[in-house]
Design a protein around this motif. Structure first.
Motif: not given
Length: 611
Positions: A66-76
């Motif tokens: 759970a501590g691993v940041a998930p891949q976000g749905p948006v990329t800047l």
């Protein structure tokens, strides 16, 4: 659920709580396998390698992931341009910079704009949350992050750091990766419309010519002329020669009274503007070259090629009779009398790249043989004897190698079908002189040294200038010199003191006395050299005056003064020191009450205030 990647060629054995087992052979290449077991056994496939034994791998509980940041749905993906300053109604008089970020939306990303919010980390660590602009939202390719102008103004350039990211407004969870903006993303006084790089600064690409070879200059000369540089050898000097013959239009524009039909009795149609100029005597050819010289802003002096130069260029440096070999007949190479690929009747063809069906030689010269004969000087010293070279459209191919010597400069020779192909000499010394002439008279560039490499068509600038702006100005000043393929920057700029954003120079005009609120002041324009990058536009700059006994006076610069070559200083008469001198300095954001104040961004300059 735990993800593990297992190397190709291995098998994963899963043993469940009921004692059953599942064997899965992994394909090549490695792929992620989802496992729910607490323990797995990995063994090589028997068909690939001998059994190595069972290896027990202890896996962490699924909750540990759970501590691993998930891949976000948006990329800047990056910045779409510089920030734009605006005023808004959000708060009294609040000013913002809008930072445009390029955005890539994943298919699973929500298209509801209220599912997103900006998280903006400002210099100093303060964090703000701001909604998306009312006019923006998914799936727009660009979103603008609103940054409070006051958070980035009055900061030294290296302190400007803003991090933005999209988050969930409710949970605060990241919906995108963070993106960081520095001083280059914000407008500054020296970069209205965009920031320029601060050196080393060079432009163009030097010619790459093998010894004894040739290369085409990338830029056209006056009247659209294109030239080829023929490199020197131990036996001959290098020179420049035109890629084509002169046209009727080119000659008529520079030589009043030129008439390609004058005195002719033939019936050939040879007077179209884009056909090669004919009916030129050596005298008329040299007058045309003189007029071309007078109208060349770069200062090049044109002449006829010598006979040996013409032969080298026409044959593209080869030892054969023609550039295509020793056989005279070559319909694709020269417009001679006889078989022709593009003409229904005897005529000349335009000398430009698109004219006719005749190719250029290996050095880029067109119609060096055929079409029209061309004048050359018979002697290497460009003497009074002239020679017609190359034959023309009425010449038998085998006769094109027989030059005709003409002693009378007012004669066209045996027929009127002769024109001119300009040439010029520009060695290292002469080229450097033309470049130096461009820089002479420009303030601040007096100490710039110039070198010119004719075979690379490249200028190298060296020496010392006061600041980056002068360095860039010197390189940019050379762009109108069409004979340059490139300019190389080896100019040195003295290192400025740490934290210094400008330097104050000595005044060059006398001060003007004024009286403000009962106090006598002297208004004095002060030369300023600004050091890029400068603080964000709209920052407060102060001019400070220090009296001999420690008294201090300060006034704010006008909003348009930062970045200009001079600022207007107001100096109280009662703060002048011996010899009518004043100690002055600039500060950023606030007046600097002492000469050791941290707000100072220039050294303390002692200036003499004239009467």
């Amino acid at each position: 659920m735990i993800r593990r990647t297992v190397r190709h060629g291995m098998s994963v054995w899963y043993r469940g709580s009921e004692g059953g087992q599942l064997h899965q052979a992994l394909p090549r290449p490695a792929v992620p396998i989802a496992l729910t077991a607490r323990r797995i056994t990995v063994t090589p496939l028997p068909t690939i390698r001998p059994l190595l034994g069972l290896i027990l791998i202890a896996l962490a509980p699924a909750s540990a992931a759970a501590g691993v940041a998930p891949q976000g749905p948006v990329t800047l993906t990056g910045w779409a341009g510089p920030a734009m300053a605006i005023d808004t109604n959000r708060g009294p008089g609040e000013a913002l910079f809008l930072l445009p970020a390029s955005v890539r939306w994943r298919p699973e990303a929500s298209r509801e704009r209220d599912r997103y919010q900006w998280r903006i980390t400002l210099p100093g660590g303060r964090v703000e949350r701001r909604p998306l602009l009312p006019t923006e939202g998914p799936p727009a390719p660009v979103l603008s992050a609103p940054v409070p102008a006051g958070a980035v103004r009055n900061l030294r350039p290296e302190a400007v750091r803003v991090e933005v990211a999209l988050i969930d407004p409710v949970s605060g969870a990241l919906r995108s990766n963070p993106l960081v903006a520095g001083i280059d993303q914000f407008p500054s006084p020296s970069s209205a419309g965009g920031r320029e790089p601060s050196g080393p600064f060079s432009w163009g690409r030097p010619l790459e010519i093998e010894p004894g070879g040739a290369g085409s200059l990338p830029n056209p000369g006056p009247d659209g002329w294109r030239f080829v540089r023929v490199a020197g050898t131990p036996d001959r000097s290098g020179f420049f020669i035109a890629a084509t013959e002169a046209t009727n239009r080119q000659v008529a524009e520079r030589l009043p009274g030129f008439d390609p039909n004058a005195g002719r009795s033939d019936e050939f149609s040879l007077d179209a503007p884009d056909q090669p100029a004919i009916n030129l005597t050596p005298d008329a050819s040299q007058k045309y070259l003189g007029a071309l010289t007078e109208n060349d802003p770069a200062g090049v002096t044109y002449r006829l090629p010598t006979r040996s130069e013409w032969e080298v260029a026409a044959r593209a440096g080869r030892d054969t009779e023609f550039w295509w070999g020793n056989v005279p007949v070559f319909p694709e190479g020269a417009n001679f009398l006889g078989p022709e690929p593009g003409e229904e009747s005897d005529t000349t063809v335009p000398p430009t790249a698109g004219g006719g069906a005749y190719g250029a030689n290996q050095w880029g010269l067109r119609h060096s043989f055929g079409n029209v004969a061309e004048w050359a000087s018979a002697g290497e010293d460009g003497g009074s004897t002239f020679v017609r070279m190359g034959g023309h459209f009425r010449t038998e191919p085998g006769a094109a190698l027989d030059p005709t010597i003409v002693d009378d400069p007012a004669s066209t020779g045996p027929d009127p079908f002769v024109g001119v192909r300009p040439a010029f000499t520009l060695d290292a010394e002469a080229g450097a002189a033309l470049i130096r002439a461009v820089l002479d008279g420009q303030s601040g560039l007096e100490d710039v040294a110039v070198a010119f490499d004719p075979d690379r068509a490249t200028s190298t600038l060296s020496g010392t200038v006061a600041g980056e702006a002068d360095r860039k100005r010197a390189l940019e000043a050379l762009r109108p010199l069409w004979f340059l393929a490139a300019a190389v920057d080896e100019i040195r700029v003295p290192s400025r003191s740490a934290g210094r954003l400008a330097s104050i120079g000595a005044p060059t005009v006398p001060a003007s006395p004024v009286r403000t609120l009962g106090r006598r002041l002297l208004r004095l324009p002060l030369p300023i050299t600004w050091h890029d990058p400068l603080p964000v536009i709209g920052s407060d700059w102060w001019l400070n005056v220090y009296g001999p006994t420690g008294a201090h006076f300060a006034h704010r610069l006008g909003s348009a003064e930062p970045g200009r070559p001079t600022v207007l200083a107001s100096i109280p008469v009662d703060l002048l020191g011996p010899g009518r001198t004043a100690r002055v300095a600039l500060s950023l954001g606030t007046p600097a009450g002492s000469t050791s104040d941290a707000a100072l961004v220039t050294d303390i300059a002692t200036v003499t205030v004239g009467p």
